[in-house]
Design an enzyme around this catalytic site. Structure first.
Site, PDB file in Angstrom:
ATOM      1  CG  HIS A  37      -0.233   0.472   2.752  1.00 29.60           C
ATOM      2  ND1 HIS A  37       0.242  -0.992   3.356  1.00 29.60           N
ATOM      3  CD2 HIS A  37       0.314   1.132   3.052  1.00 29.60           C
ATOM      4  CE1 HIS A  37       0.955  -0.472   3.607  1.00 29.60           C
ATOM      5  NE2 HIS A  37       1.043   0.495   4.084  1.00 29.60           N
ATOM      6  CG  HIS A 120       7.238   4.978   1.044  1.00 35.25           C
ATOM      7  ND1 HIS A 120       7.150   6.185   1.793  1.00 35.25           N
ATOM      8  CD2 HIS A 120       7.573   3.670   1.633  1.00 35.25           C
ATOM      9  CE1 HIS A 120       6.694   5.522   2.903  1.00 35.25           C
ATOM     10  NE2 HIS A 120       7.292   4.571   2.679  1.00 35.25           N
TER      11      HIS A 120
END
Length: 178
Positions: A37, A120
């Site tokens: 995620h 990220h």
């Protein structure tokens, strides 16, 4: 008390592409692909009232769908590396969504996030990995070859109190609409 964070889910096809990177680094604890995620706002352990207020504030966010693309690999921690990640190509739409999540947290009575937003996808948590081994791993792997994907929703995840990496449970989903 639930441990909460809002995030963008990574599509299955992209997650499968990232799994080929899951080898060749001693000290890496690889994240399961279903738990990949992009965190928008980490909340942590909060009481039920704060969780409700945050959930309600998230439901008020109005942002249109947008595209994201992964961009290279990196590590956090410098001389004491602690994570390997796939970066994200800069996106004004992503920044807008993240700022809206930050506002929702503030509306729920939470303090401001103290760290700058660095979008990220964490691929591995590191324990005892040598900096030179991490650098060699990143050089060997090169970039990340994945097509752009459309972000049409974000979610509120809960997790158990652990060192991270899942499993995560979707508590609520918020569709992005034009």
């Amino acid at each position: 008390m639930p441990r909460l964070f809002s995030a963008i889910e990574i599509p299955r096809g992209i997650a499968e592409r990232l799994t080929v990177l899951r080898a060749g680094l001693t000290g890496a604890r690889w994240i399961d692909p279903e738990n990949y995620h992009l965190t928008l706002r980490f909340i942590g352990d909060v009481d039920g009232a704060t969780a409700r207020d945050f959930t309600l504030a998230l439901s008020q966010i109005e942002v249109p769908p947008f595209e994201l693309r992964l961009n290279g690999l990196g590590s956090f921690g410098g001389r004491k590396p602690r994570a390997i990640f796939a970066g994200i190509v800069p996106s004004m739409a992503l920044d807008t969504l993240q700022r809206a999540n930050e506002r929702a947290a503030r509306e729920a009575g939470l303090p401001p996030e103290g760290r700058n937003f660095k979008p990220h996808v964490t691929l591995a948590r590191l324990r005892g990995a040598r900096p030179d081994a991490v650098a060699a791993y990143l050089e060997r792997q090169g970039g990340v070859d994945a097509e752009p994907f459309t972000v049409s929703r974000f979610v509120l995840y809960s997790s158990r109190n652990s060192v991270g990496g899942g499993p995560y449970v979707v508590e609520a989903a918020y569709d992005l609409e034009d």
